[in-house]
Design a protein around this motif. Sequence first.
Motif, short mmCIF file in Angstrom:
data_model
loop_
_atom_site.label_atom_id
_atom_site.label_comp_id
_atom_site.label_asym_id
_atom_site.label_seq_id
_atom_site.Cartn_x
_atom_site.Cartn_y
_atom_site.Cartn_z
N TYR A 166 42.84 27.93 36.25
CA TYR A 166 42.18 29.22 36.03
C TYR A 166 43.14 30.24 35.44
O TYR A 166 42.72 31.10 34.66
N GLU A 167 44.41 30.13 35.77
CA GLU A 167 45.40 31.04 35.19
C GLU A 167 45.68 30.69 33.72
O GLU A 167 45.73 31.59 32.86
N GLU A 168 45.85 29.40 33.43
CA GLU A 168 46.24 28.99 32.10
C GLU A 168 45.06 28.95 31.12
O GLU A 168 45.14 29.47 30.02
N ASP A 169 43.96 28.31 31.54
CA ASP A 169 42.82 28.11 30.63
C ASP A 169 41.77 29.22 30.73
O ASP A 169 41.08 29.50 29.76
N GLY A 170 41.66 29.80 31.92
CA GLY A 170 40.64 30.83 32.10
C GLY A 170 41.13 32.23 31.77
O GLY A 170 40.32 33.16 31.65
N GLY A 171 42.45 32.38 31.64
CA GLY A 171 42.99 33.69 31.30
C GLY A 171 43.00 34.67 32.47
O GLY A 171 43.17 35.87 32.26
N TYR A 172 42.83 34.18 33.68
CA TYR A 172 42.83 35.06 34.84
C TYR A 172 44.26 35.41 35.24
O TYR A 172 45.18 34.57 35.13
N ALA A 173 44.45 36.63 35.70
CA ALA A 173 45.76 37.06 36.17
C ALA A 173 46.10 36.32 37.46
O ALA A 173 45.22 35.80 38.15
N VAL A 174 47.38 36.31 37.80
CA VAL A 174 47.82 35.62 39.03
C VAL A 174 47.12 36.21 40.24
O VAL A 174 46.68 35.47 41.13
N ALA A 217 43.57 34.84 40.48
CA ALA A 217 43.52 33.47 40.97
C ALA A 217 43.77 33.41 42.47
O ALA A 217 43.10 32.68 43.21
N ASN A 218 44.73 34.20 42.95
CA ASN A 218 45.00 34.25 44.40
C ASN A 218 43.84 34.87 45.16
O ASN A 218 43.55 34.48 46.30
N LEU A 219 43.18 35.85 44.54
CA LEU A 219 42.02 36.46 45.20
C LEU A 219 40.88 35.45 45.33
O LEU A 219 40.20 35.41 46.35
N LEU A 220 40.69 34.63 44.30
CA LEU A 220 39.68 33.58 44.38
C LEU A 220 39.97 32.63 45.53
O LEU A 220 39.07 32.17 46.23
N LEU A 221 41.25 32.33 45.70
CA LEU A 221 41.64 31.48 46.82
C LEU A 221 41.37 32.18 48.15
O LEU A 221 40.92 31.57 49.12
N VAL A 225 27.46 25.08 42.69
CA VAL A 225 26.70 25.36 41.46
C VAL A 225 27.21 26.64 40.81
O VAL A 225 27.44 26.71 39.59
N LEU A 226 27.44 27.69 41.61
CA LEU A 226 27.93 28.95 41.08
C LEU A 226 29.33 28.81 40.49
O LEU A 226 29.64 29.38 39.44
N LEU A 227 30.19 28.05 41.16
CA LEU A 227 31.54 27.83 40.64
C LEU A 227 31.50 27.05 39.33
O LEU A 227 32.30 27.29 38.42
N GLY A 228 30.56 26.11 39.23
CA GLY A 228 30.46 25.31 38.02
C GLY A 228 29.97 26.07 36.81
O GLY A 228 30.38 25.77 35.68
N ILE A 229 29.12 27.07 37.03
CA ILE A 229 28.57 27.82 35.89
C ILE A 229 29.27 29.16 35.67
O ILE A 229 28.98 29.87 34.72
N GLY A 230 30.23 29.49 36.54
CA GLY A 230 30.81 30.83 36.51
C GLY A 230 32.24 30.92 36.04
O GLY A 230 32.94 31.88 36.39
N PHE A 231 32.69 29.96 35.23
CA PHE A 231 34.09 29.94 34.81
C PHE A 231 34.53 31.25 34.16
O PHE A 231 35.66 31.70 34.35
N ASP A 232 33.64 31.89 33.41
CA ASP A 232 33.99 33.12 32.70
C ASP A 232 33.53 34.38 33.44
O ASP A 232 33.66 35.49 32.91
N LEU A 233 32.95 34.21 34.62
CA LEU A 233 32.43 35.36 35.38
C LEU A 233 33.16 35.44 36.72
O LEU A 233 32.85 34.66 37.64
N PHE A 234 34.09 36.34 36.82
CA PHE A 234 34.95 36.42 38.00
C PHE A 234 34.14 36.66 39.27
O PHE A 234 34.39 36.04 40.31
N TRP A 235 33.16 37.58 39.21
CA TRP A 235 32.37 37.90 40.40
C TRP A 235 31.57 36.71 40.89
O TRP A 235 31.37 36.51 42.10
N LEU A 236 31.11 35.87 39.94
CA LEU A 236 30.34 34.68 40.32
C LEU A 236 31.24 33.64 40.98
O LEU A 236 30.84 32.97 41.94
N LEU A 237 32.46 33.54 40.49
CA LEU A 237 33.43 32.64 41.12
C LEU A 237 33.74 33.10 42.55
O LEU A 237 33.84 32.27 43.47
N CYS A 238 33.89 34.40 42.73
CA CYS A 238 34.15 34.94 44.07
C CYS A 238 33.00 34.61 45.02
O CYS A 238 33.22 34.19 46.16
#
Length: 422
Positions: A57-65, A68-72, A111-124
């Motif tokens: 998510y950091e390398e390919d998704g362009g998310y800040a560190v 990525a830690n917040l998602l965790l 399902v939400l994680l699978g479709i939400g790669f570009d949507l941070f709130w959906l990943l959360c």
Amino acid sequence: MTSEPATETADHQIATTISHSATTVPQRRGRAWLRVVPAMFLLAWGGNHFTPLVHMYEEDGGYAVWQANLLLGTYVGGLIPGLLVASALSDRRGRKPILIAGTIAAIIGSVLLGIGFDLFWLLCLGRVLAGIGVGVAMSVGTSWIKELSSPPFDHKAGITAGARRPALTLTVGFAMGAAVTGCLAQWGPLPEVIPYAVHAVLSIAALIIVCTAPETLTRERRSAQHWWRGLRIPLVGHRTFIRLIIPAAPWVFAAAGVAYAVMPALVQEELGEWTTMYATVLTVVTLGAGALVQNLVPRINRWTGGRALVVGLTLMTIGMGLAVVAALVANPIVAFVVAIVLGIAYGICVVAGLIIVQAIAEPKDLAGITGVYYSLAYSGFLLPTVLAAFLPVMPYAVSLGAVAVVCLLSLGAVSLASKGRA
């Protein structure tokens, strides 16, 4: 005159039927706990399959560190309600409907994680739902398997089976989730989608299976109070819980966190693009070592006079000391050894603590106190985040040294309490 022999014959037939049932029903029911295993296994899978993907998510998704830690971390936002609220609801509504609801939540989360790669709130949101599923598995699923491992459902299970079976199921689920996801992300197509799709499909199959498992909490044994009153758990004040569980429980997932979150960070400059796969391997090794040792915990208790928890914390302290060495030398092989030692410590501590919790719990309190136990255990999972936050002023070698000292103090406290309990 002829009614007495007829009555005696009928009584004999009834007695024979009852006797036959007493011998055949346990045999038929003895493996009922296995119907709950696939759902618990996949709930654990869904909770941990994000861990190897943080780097992606950091390398390919362009998310800040920090993102990525917040998602965790948002995972914990669903985990605690799943542990505590679900356990209270299950004491009132039964084990089956709550575990089914948790499985459905985990499926939606994937399902939400699978479709939400570009949507941070959906990943959360997906991570929160995954956390709810794991919380339900840990509290309600653990209680359900414990009850299915006791009469009248299982007459052959050992006294510690109710602790070993769910702990092993969760551990293997955590490991397999990370292993399969890491491999799919490293070598498979659409790494941001396929791992979640695989989990969702398997979870649907597990949902069908768990629907056939027998309910253990009959209506007469269920709590009559409102579910929110079930959040008050008097056993938290039990002397054994305070002196043994509270000092030891946080180290359960602190060990796992240091092994497969901190160790890869120490050696990532040596590994480059293989960091994701190395993190996957360490996760599997840590949890695999924990799984292998869990069935030995009853034997360790017998050998040590009920001090398996002390043995686990001793290994935990050694593992944290070795982690300091790994931080100083930044060597992948040393980090690998640390993962094995901490994995064994994790496996012993999680089962030893669960055995103690189940020993002091009444049936009506079992799910609630199990939820509190796992909440305390999961608090240790925040340790890698805390250590990372101190990096600007404190390198890993220093912070891990402080962690080793605190772990040694916890070992001392639990050792003293165990002597007083013997």
